[in-house]
Write a protein that holds these residues in place. Structure first.
Motif, PDB file in Angstrom:
ATOM      1  N   PHE A   1      -4.414  -1.755  -8.665  1.00 51.92           N
ATOM      2  CA  PHE A   1      -3.124  -1.171  -8.306  1.00 51.92           C
ATOM      3  C   PHE A   1      -2.412  -0.729  -9.575  1.00 51.92           C
ATOM      4  CE2 PHE A   1      -3.258  -4.035  -4.426  1.00 51.92           C
ATOM      5  CZ  PHE A   1      -3.518  -2.998  -3.555  1.00 51.92           C
ATOM      6  N   SER A   2      -1.643   0.353  -9.456  1.00 52.82           N
ATOM      7  CA  SER A   2      -0.902   0.856 -10.607  1.00 52.82           C
ATOM      8  C   SER A   2       0.321   1.621 -10.132  1.00 52.82           C
ATOM      9  CB  SER A   2      -1.794   1.783 -11.436  1.00 52.82           C
ATOM     10  OG  SER A   2      -1.053   2.362 -12.481  1.00 52.82           O
ATOM     11  N   ASN A   3       1.331   1.672 -10.974  1.00 51.09           N
ATOM     12  CA  ASN A   3       2.536   2.444 -10.684  1.00 51.09           C
ATOM     13  C   ASN A   3       2.624   3.688 -11.556  1.00 51.09           C
ATOM     14  OD1 ASN A   3       3.536   0.781  -8.652  1.00 51.09           O
ATOM     15  ND2 ASN A   3       4.408  -0.629 -10.146  1.00 51.09           N
ATOM     16  N   GLU A   4       1.478   4.252 -11.927  1.00 44.17           N
ATOM     17  CA  GLU A   4       1.468   5.466 -12.739  1.00 44.17           C
ATOM     18  C   GLU A   4       2.203   6.579 -11.997  1.00 44.17           C
ATOM     19  OE1 GLU A   4      -2.417   6.609 -14.144  1.00 44.17           O
ATOM     20  OE2 GLU A   4      -3.022   4.515 -14.323  1.00 44.17           O
ATOM     21  N   LYS A   5       2.871   7.457 -12.751  1.00 48.02           N
ATOM     22  CA  LYS A   5       3.686   8.506 -12.147  1.00 48.02           C
ATOM     23  C   LYS A   5       2.874   9.486 -11.317  1.00 48.02           C
ATOM     24  CE  LYS A   5       7.425   8.404 -15.464  1.00 48.02           C
ATOM     25  NZ  LYS A   5       8.178   9.105 -16.490  1.00 48.02           N
ATOM     26  N   GLN A   6       1.636   9.746 -11.723  1.00 46.56           N
ATOM     27  CA  GLN A   6       0.837  10.721 -10.992  1.00 46.56           C
ATOM     28  C   GLN A   6       0.277  10.173  -9.675  1.00 46.56           C
ATOM     29  OE1 GLN A   6      -2.552  10.419 -14.210  1.00 46.56           O
ATOM     30  NE2 GLN A   6      -3.126  11.871 -12.670  1.00 46.56           N
ATOM     31  N   ILE A   7       0.359   8.866  -9.480  1.00 43.82           N
ATOM     32  CA  ILE A   7      -0.114   8.265  -8.223  1.00 43.82           C
ATOM     33  C   ILE A   7       1.101   7.973  -7.362  1.00 43.82           C
ATOM     34  CG2 ILE A   7      -1.383   6.372  -7.185  1.00 43.82           C
ATOM     35  CD1 ILE A   7      -2.856   6.072  -9.838  1.00 43.82           C
ATOM     36  N   LYS A   8       1.172   8.640  -6.235  1.00 40.99           N
ATOM     37  CA  LYS A   8       2.309   8.485  -5.341  1.00 40.99           C
ATOM     38  C   LYS A   8       1.934   7.596  -4.164  1.00 40.99           C
ATOM     39  CE  LYS A   8       4.144  12.787  -6.893  1.00 40.99           C
ATOM     40  NZ  LYS A   8       4.620  14.085  -6.661  1.00 40.99           N
ATOM     41  N   LYS A   9       2.891   7.347  -3.274  1.00 43.76           N
ATOM     42  CA  LYS A   9       2.660   6.508  -2.102  1.00 43.76           C
ATOM     43  C   LYS A   9       1.485   7.060  -1.295  1.00 43.76           C
ATOM     44  CE  LYS A   9       4.897   4.520   1.868  1.00 43.76           C
ATOM     45  NZ  LYS A   9       5.997   4.566   2.796  1.00 43.76           N
ATOM     46  N   GLU A  10       0.582   6.181  -0.894  1.00 46.82           N
ATOM     47  CA  GLU A  10      -0.649   6.493  -0.174  1.00 46.82           C
ATOM     48  C   GLU A  10      -1.608   7.341  -1.008  1.00 46.82           C
ATOM     49  OE1 GLU A  10      -0.227   8.000   3.803  1.00 46.82           O
ATOM     50  OE2 GLU A  10       1.327   6.569   4.316  1.00 46.82           O
ATOM     51  N   GLY A  11      -1.341   7.467  -2.296  1.00 48.24           N
ATOM     52  CA  GLY A  11      -2.191   8.273  -3.173  1.00 48.24           C
ATOM     53  C   GLY A  11      -3.168   7.407  -3.945  1.00 48.24           C
ATOM     54  N   TYR A  12      -4.066   8.072  -4.632  1.00 51.07           N
ATOM     55  CA  TYR A  12      -5.082   7.362  -5.410  1.00 51.07           C
ATOM     56  C   TYR A  12      -5.614   8.262  -6.508  1.00 51.07           C
ATOM     57  CZ  TYR A  12      -8.277  10.259  -2.751  1.00 51.07           C
ATOM     58  OH  TYR A  12      -8.906  11.348  -2.190  1.00 51.07           O
TER      59      TYR A  12
ATOM     60  N   GLN B   1     -14.046   3.914 -10.593  1.00 48.86           N
ATOM     61  CA  GLN B   1     -12.729   3.283 -10.632  1.00 48.86           C
ATOM     62  C   GLN B   1     -11.820   3.914  -9.584  1.00 48.86           C
ATOM     63  OE1 GLN B   1     -11.249   3.704 -14.668  1.00 48.86           O
ATOM     64  NE2 GLN B   1     -11.860   1.614 -15.121  1.00 48.86           N
ATOM     65  N   VAL B   2     -11.162   3.050  -8.823  1.00 45.26           N
ATOM     66  CA  VAL B   2     -10.150   3.482  -7.867  1.00 45.26           C
ATOM     67  C   VAL B   2      -8.828   2.885  -8.322  1.00 45.26           C
ATOM     68  CG1 VAL B   2      -9.335   3.324  -5.485  1.00 45.26           C
ATOM     69  CG2 VAL B   2     -11.784   3.595  -5.943  1.00 45.26           C
ATOM     70  N   THR B   3      -7.854   3.739  -8.559  1.00 43.54           N
ATOM     71  CA  THR B   3      -6.522   3.291  -8.928  1.00 43.54           C
ATOM     72  C   THR B   3      -5.573   3.798  -7.859  1.00 43.54           C
ATOM     73  OG1 THR B   3      -7.120   3.508 -11.253  1.00 43.54           O
ATOM     74  CG2 THR B   3      -4.781   3.269 -10.743  1.00 43.54           C
ATOM     75  N   ALA B   4      -4.791   2.893  -7.274  1.00 43.50           N
ATOM     76  CA  ALA B   4      -3.890   3.276  -6.189  1.00 43.50           C
ATOM     77  C   ALA B   4      -2.584   2.519  -6.318  1.00 43.50           C
ATOM     78  CB  ALA B   4      -4.532   2.978  -4.841  1.00 43.50           C
ATOM     79  N   MET B   5      -1.573   3.036  -5.641  1.00 50.33           N
ATOM     80  CA  MET B   5      -0.270   2.387  -5.636  1.00 50.33           C
ATOM     81  C   MET B   5      -0.209   1.298  -4.569  1.00 50.33           C
ATOM     82  SD  MET B   5       3.374   4.166  -4.921  1.00 50.33           S
ATOM     83  CE  MET B   5       4.347   4.178  -6.390  1.00 50.33           C
ATOM     84  N   ASP B   6      -0.980   1.483  -3.485  1.00 56.46           N
ATOM     85  CA  ASP B   6      -0.935   0.542  -2.361  1.00 56.46           C
ATOM     86  C   ASP B   6      -2.281   0.496  -1.654  1.00 56.46           C
ATOM     87  OD1 ASP B   6      -0.972   2.989  -1.006  1.00 56.46           O
ATOM     88  OD2 ASP B   6       1.157   2.938  -0.554  1.00 56.46           O
TER      89      ASP B   6
ATOM     90  N   ALA C   1      -3.072   1.533   1.309  1.00 55.72           N
ATOM     91  CA  ALA C   1      -3.398   2.794   1.989  1.00 55.72           C
ATOM     92  C   ALA C   1      -4.097   3.742   1.018  1.00 55.72           C
ATOM     93  CB  ALA C   1      -2.130   3.440   2.549  1.00 55.72           C
ATOM     94  N   GLY C   2      -3.661   3.758  -0.223  1.00 55.93           N
ATOM     95  CA  GLY C   2      -4.309   4.606  -1.228  1.00 55.93           C
ATOM     96  C   GLY C   2      -5.753   4.212  -1.458  1.00 55.93           C
ATOM     97  N   VAL C   3      -6.021   2.902  -1.505  1.00 50.83           N
ATOM     98  CA  VAL C   3      -7.400   2.424  -1.662  1.00 50.83           C
ATOM     99  C   VAL C   3      -8.229   2.851  -0.457  1.00 50.83           C
ATOM    100  CG1 VAL C   3      -8.871   0.373  -1.816  1.00 50.83           C
ATOM    101  CG2 VAL C   3      -6.738   0.481  -3.120  1.00 50.83           C
ATOM    102  N   PHE C   4      -7.675   2.703   0.745  1.00 47.18           N
ATOM    103  CA  PHE C   4      -8.383   3.106   1.962  1.00 47.18           C
ATOM    104  C   PHE C   4      -8.733   4.592   1.920  1.00 47.18           C
ATOM    105  CE2 PHE C   4      -8.431   4.701   6.330  1.00 47.18           C
ATOM    106  CZ  PHE C   4      -9.411   3.881   6.884  1.00 47.18           C
ATOM    107  N   TYR C   5      -7.761   5.427   1.542  1.00 45.93           N
ATOM    108  CA  TYR C   5      -8.015   6.871   1.499  1.00 45.93           C
ATOM    109  C   TYR C   5      -9.009   7.224   0.389  1.00 45.93           C
ATOM    110  CZ  TYR C   5      -4.177   7.318   4.802  1.00 45.93           C
ATOM    111  OH  TYR C   5      -3.373   7.207   5.909  1.00 45.93           O
ATOM    112  N   ALA C   6      -9.015   6.478  -0.706  1.00 45.63           N
ATOM    113  CA  ALA C   6     -10.001   6.721  -1.764  1.00 45.63           C
ATOM    114  C   ALA C   6     -11.411   6.475  -1.236  1.00 45.63           C
ATOM    115  CB  ALA C   6      -9.712   5.815  -2.966  1.00 45.63           C
TER     116      ALA C   6
END
Length: 197
Positions: A91-102, A112-117, A119-124
């Protein structure tokens, strides 16, 4: 004559556009950067991920599907200290990764999968499913399956992405509805509108 030439040129340009783009994901990601090589899924895969029940469920679903179609058990080796993980989820709070993003970064030795939440991991992982060639789903084969090396940054452009199913006027079996929901998830649709009456 001019019309025939125009149609021919149009078809030729369409063909050039299709062959130029190797990585095709639906819906189209925000950014795709192709890299040389492939990452191989085989029994030597080792996961590293945060202790989150949503991520565990996503990994299990992905692993079950991979095993069903390929015979490869990627969960045989658990997260162990002496093994170096080659599939890392964080998980990360990087600016380029938004809600449900990855952000999906695939190289020959590391995925590597980096996500905010969650849902982002699921979509990745839905994107990873799409990166497999169709041979994964059409031939029962054991060994190694690969995806192209790529860096994908993606997040939803719209918060509401929905589909509708009217079962009050058109009757569907339970099997059909479950399959329908699986397809919606694969294409990152986040709302199911179900008409009963």
């Amino acid at each position: 004559m001019k019309q025939t030439t125009f149609v021919f040129l149009l078809l030729l340009l369409q063909n050039v556009n299709v062959t130029a783009q190797k990585v095709q994901v639906i819906p189209e990601p925000v950014a795709v950067f192709e890299k040389p090589g492939f990452f191989h899924f085989d029994s030597s895969c080792v996961f590293s991920f945060p202790d989150d029940s949503g991520i565990v469920k996503t990994i299990r679903l992905f692993a079950q599907e991979l095993q069903e179609f390929s015979g490869i058990d990627i969960l045989k080796k658990k997260q162990q200290e002496q093994l170096t993980p080659n599939i890392i989820i964080r998980f990360s709070n990087e600016k380029q990764i938004k809600k449900e993003g990855y952000m999906l970064d695939v190289s020959p030795n590391l995925l590597q999968v980096t996500a905010m939440d969650g849902a982002g991991v699921f979509y990745a992982f839905q994107t990873i499913r799409q990166l497999f060639s169709s041979s994964l789903y059409t031939t029962k084969n054991s060994g190694s399956f690969k995806i192209p090396c790529v860096r994908i940054v993606d997040y939803p452009r719209y918060a509401y992405r929905g589909m509708h199913l009217d079962v009050s006027r058109h009757f569907f079996s339970t099997t059909f509805i479950k399959r329908y929901l699986d397809i919606l998830a694969m294409y990152k649709i986040n709302t199911f509108h179900w008409h009963f009456t």
